[in-house]
Design an enzyme around this catalytic site. Sequence first.
Site, PDB file in Angstrom:
ATOM      1  N   SER A 149      35.530  38.973  29.659  1.00  0.00           N
ATOM      2  CA  SER A 149      34.878  37.670  29.798  1.00  0.00           C
ATOM      3  C   SER A 149      35.400  36.699  28.749  1.00  0.00           C
ATOM      4  O   SER A 149      36.574  36.387  28.699  1.00  0.00           O
ATOM      5  CB  SER A 149      33.357  37.845  29.724  1.00  0.00           C
ATOM      6  OG  SER A 149      32.699  36.636  30.007  1.00  0.00           O
ATOM      7  N   ASP A 186      35.112  30.177  32.028  1.00  0.00           N
ATOM      8  CA  ASP A 186      35.578  31.156  31.057  1.00  0.00           C
ATOM      9  C   ASP A 186      36.622  32.052  31.728  1.00  0.00           C
ATOM     10  O   ASP A 186      37.036  31.804  32.862  1.00  0.00           O
ATOM     11  CB  ASP A 186      34.403  31.972  30.508  1.00  0.00           C
ATOM     12  CG  ASP A 186      33.774  32.875  31.561  1.00  0.00           C
ATOM     13  OD1 ASP A 186      33.914  32.593  32.775  1.00  0.00           O
ATOM     14  OD2 ASP A 186      33.136  33.871  31.184  1.00  0.00           O
ATOM     15  N   ASP A 193      36.729  35.154  33.090  1.00  0.00           N
ATOM     16  CA  ASP A 193      36.499  35.860  34.350  1.00  0.00           C
ATOM     17  C   ASP A 193      35.724  35.023  35.351  1.00  0.00           C
ATOM     18  O   ASP A 193      35.293  35.514  36.390  1.00  0.00           O
ATOM     19  CB  ASP A 193      35.828  37.215  34.116  1.00  0.00           C
ATOM     20  CG  ASP A 193      34.385  37.123  33.661  1.00  0.00           C
ATOM     21  OD1 ASP A 193      34.057  36.180  32.904  1.00  0.00           O
ATOM     22  OD2 ASP A 193      33.577  37.990  34.040  1.00  0.00           O
ATOM     23  N   ASP A 214      32.753  33.529  35.483  1.00  0.00           N
ATOM     24  CA  ASP A 214      31.331  33.631  35.793  1.00  0.00           C
ATOM     25  C   ASP A 214      30.498  32.682  34.930  1.00  0.00           C
ATOM     26  O   ASP A 214      29.267  32.703  34.989  1.00  0.00           O
ATOM     27  CB  ASP A 214      30.827  35.074  35.676  1.00  0.00           C
ATOM     28  CG  ASP A 214      30.803  35.613  34.252  1.00  0.00           C
ATOM     29  OD1 ASP A 214      31.379  34.958  33.347  1.00  0.00           O
ATOM     30  OD2 ASP A 214      30.220  36.696  34.047  1.00  0.00           O
TER      31      ASP A 214
END
Length: 483
Positions: free
Chosen positions: A112, A247, A249, A251
Amino acid sequence: MTETKKTISIAAIQNERGVRFGTSGARGLVADMSSDVCFAYTSAFLEAIKAFEGKVALAMDLRPSSPEIAAACAAAIEHARLETDFCGTVPTPALAYHAQMRGMPGIMVTGSHIPFDRNGIKFYRAEGEITKTDEARISAAVVEMGSSSTTPLPAANRSAFDAYVARYLDFFPAQSLAGMRLGFYEHSSLARDVLRRILELLGAEVVSLGRTDEFVPIDTEAVSRADVEQARRWAAEHRFDAIVSTDGDADRPLVGDENGNWFRGDVVGILCAQYLRAKGVVTTVSSNTAVEKCGAFASVSRTRIGSPYVIEGIERQLAAGISPVVGFEPNGGFLVGSSIEREGRRLAPLMTRDAVLPILCVLMMAREQGVKVSAVSLGLPSRFTASDRIQSFPTALSGTLIARFASSAAAFGELFGSLCGEIASQDETDGLRVTLRSGEIFHLRPSGNAPELRCYAEAATQERAEHLVSEGLTRLRNLVPRQ
């Protein structure tokens, strides 16, 4: 002679290697996330959810360490006599949505937003993210290792990418963003292809900004000063209607207005919930109190920080008969807990954080209201938040300090009294969140993903909120023993 099978205890991995569950998924230093460790975690997950047949969806982010971790996950899937449905490099919510639509478990290799020297693995049931109960089962597992802890990854398919694009094209009207000129800060985000496609198919003109093959750990809760200034330069140069990003990833969203000013994630969450006409909202204890003060929602509940806790809160609201229910975190990640109906179009639930939906909702609000993007939040109560963190701050020291401040108003006052004033009340749901007699809020908590101490503040002006955070962290830095 019978060959003795090698086994690994997940608890031993957590204690010896430091790879353990944080606010979302198992995280650790890349150096500690060996192939054996990742194989073991994947095996424990498959055992915990009783996955005995069929396929397992697998995807990864663009960190250089992710392919090797994904290969270990694929080996564990193969060892469990299951088939890997490899989706390549797609956003975490796209992987989760694909798994949900196909009725299969999912595994996402991603760190992330956390620093470059770390990575992680997120696990999904077909219904959405695993729960804290699932995490406990995984942590207690002792798993059998295979003859090899890695296997070559199969060719990636586009099914998760295509289904994720269709999710939004089916919900939002055709050409509803026609005429909008958008800057897209792509960096190394997994959204850089899929979000561009969605925006362009909805009619927007999209200008690529800052695309790089080198991984950039963007934290949407602590946007760097460089990214703040860069967005304003882009806005001045290109005359965008908005600037968008996510960000790593994808999400957690970043939404900037026509002036290049980034919205706070919890403000984006409130706006998205309003656009979707939610009746119930679940958010974390650290979110802006405008969610209650705006009066738009029949029910608002707060949880500890981390999407598994938000999911548990959504499930409680649904069990109480509240619908539609949504959830969000201060980082802007948005969860849909029940079907959303709007203008005859339906959006299916997605019980994991998503960045694309809140971005689209903010843009749609501006179009439908006939205003600039900067104006869509003007109807919210004037409560402003800020957050930042101290990196490489020992987790044990964070816990000791927070416990001291929680148990002693005098200790809190000695360090922060001249900055914050007196405490009116305190909340220890997650860290220490104090409401001050001035009505301001000051909140400290250790990160669940890395050795970081996070600070959040809320005040009547943005400048005051930022001052509370910056000065509070300065005082805390002085307590770190010098090496």
